[in-house]
Design an enzyme around this catalytic site. Structure first.
Site, mmCIF file in Angstrom:
data_model
loop_
_atom_site.group_PDB
_atom_site.id
_atom_site.type_symbol
_atom_site.label_atom_id
_atom_site.label_comp_id
_atom_site.label_asym_id
_atom_site.label_seq_id
_atom_site.Cartn_x
_atom_site.Cartn_y
_atom_site.Cartn_z
ATOM 1 N N SER A 101 1.114 -0.927 0.434
ATOM 2 C CA SER A 101 0.125 0.095 0.011
ATOM 3 C C SER A 101 0.686 0.608 -0.089
ATOM 4 O O SER A 101 0.123 2.710 -0.269
ATOM 5 C CB SER A 101 -0.659 0.053 1.512
ATOM 6 O OG SER A 101 -0.614 -0.590 2.311
ATOM 7 N N TYR A 136 11.977 1.490 -1.410
ATOM 8 C CA TYR A 136 11.228 0.663 -1.169
ATOM 9 C C TYR A 136 9.970 1.400 -2.270
ATOM 10 O O TYR A 136 9.270 -0.202 -2.336
ATOM 11 C CB TYR A 136 10.990 0.317 0.192
ATOM 12 C CG TYR A 136 9.904 -0.679 0.467
ATOM 13 C CD1 TYR A 136 10.113 -2.443 0.527
ATOM 14 C CD2 TYR A 136 8.233 -0.585 1.290
ATOM 15 C CE1 TYR A 136 9.319 -3.211 0.461
ATOM 16 C CE2 TYR A 136 7.207 -1.663 1.693
ATOM 17 C CZ TYR A 136 8.007 -3.165 0.902
ATOM 18 O OH TYR A 136 7.045 -4.149 1.220
#
Length: 251
Positions: A145, A158
């Protein structure tokens, strides 16, 4: 009831966390398993014993999925053991050495992308011939998410990598349709060894904003992964399913 009887499922990164829960879920639904870790032989051996006790055939792999030769070797082992592959779950991922962009060594950025994107691309590429031998094959990638909310401080590498997984999922779904379905699961905050610290203590502000008012569990993700891999999702491809306890309602 989802049914994976006579199916062979490879879950990369299945020694701990979401991957381990996914392997258990598929085994409980009748699948034979290919499980994988990196220098985690004790953990994968323990999991293999557990799955074998359920009557499942289990192949244990250990190695670095960023290395093409290693992945090619894994594909050969799967071929020799099972001769096909029904489902690939690309679960390898990590966010080591968090750093803001202004002081991040470019080698760190490259390593995070390799762990989170290169592993999925290589595993998928080498697994395709095996998947094409199965009936109704499917691929489920693990995204996050963070691609929508921007991640946490120091997590830019990331977050960028997982954004790449969302795009990879859509592009691959288009490329492989209608032969192989490709979808992704995007977890929210999950309690697992992925986090070096207890996420409930480190990110209380996130939990307070989640409508379900708790951190996710690996088992919460496993159910969504199994659904997208199953025949119940046979008309779904190219999608990323958020499993976040309703985080989209708050962020």
């Amino acid at each position: 009831m989802l049914n994976f009887k006579d199916s062979v499922v490879w879950v990369t990164g299945s020694s701990t966390g979401i991957g381990r829960a996914a392997a258990r879920k598929f085994a409980s639904l009748g699948a034979d398993l290919v499980i994988h870790g990196l220098n985690q032989q004790d953990l994968t051996a323990e999991l293999a014993t557990e799955l074998t006790a359920l009557g499942r055939r289990v192949l244990v792999l250990d190695g670095d999925l960023t290395e093409e030769a290693v992945v090619e070797g894994f594909a050969r082992q799967i071929d020799e053991t099972f001769g096909r592959l029904s489902v690939l779950v690309n679960c390898v991922g990590a966010s080591p050495a968090k750093s803001r962009l202004d002081d991040m060594p470019i080698e760190t950025f490259d390593r995070v992308l390799a762990i989170n994107i290169r592993t999925q691309v290589l595993a998928t590429q080498k697994a395709l011939p095996l998947l094409r031998r199965a009936d109704d094959p499917a691929i489920v990638n693990i995204s996050s998410s963070v691609t929508r909310v921007g991640g946490v401080p120091g997590g830019i590498a990331y977050t960028t990598a997982k954004g790449g997984i969302d795009s990879f999922t859509r592009a691959l779904a288009r490329e492989l349709a209608p032969e192989i379905r490709v979808n992704a699961v995007a977890p929210g905050l999950v309690t697992s060894p992925f986090h070096e610290e207890d996420p409930e203590q480190k990110y209380p502000w996130v939990i307070s904003a989640v409508p379900m008012k708790r951190v996710g569990k690996p088992e919460d993700m496993a159910g969504a992964i199994a659904f997208l891999a199953s025949s119940e999702a046979r008309y779904i491809t190219g999608e990323t399913l958020e499993v976040t306890g309703g985080m989209r309602l708050s962020f």
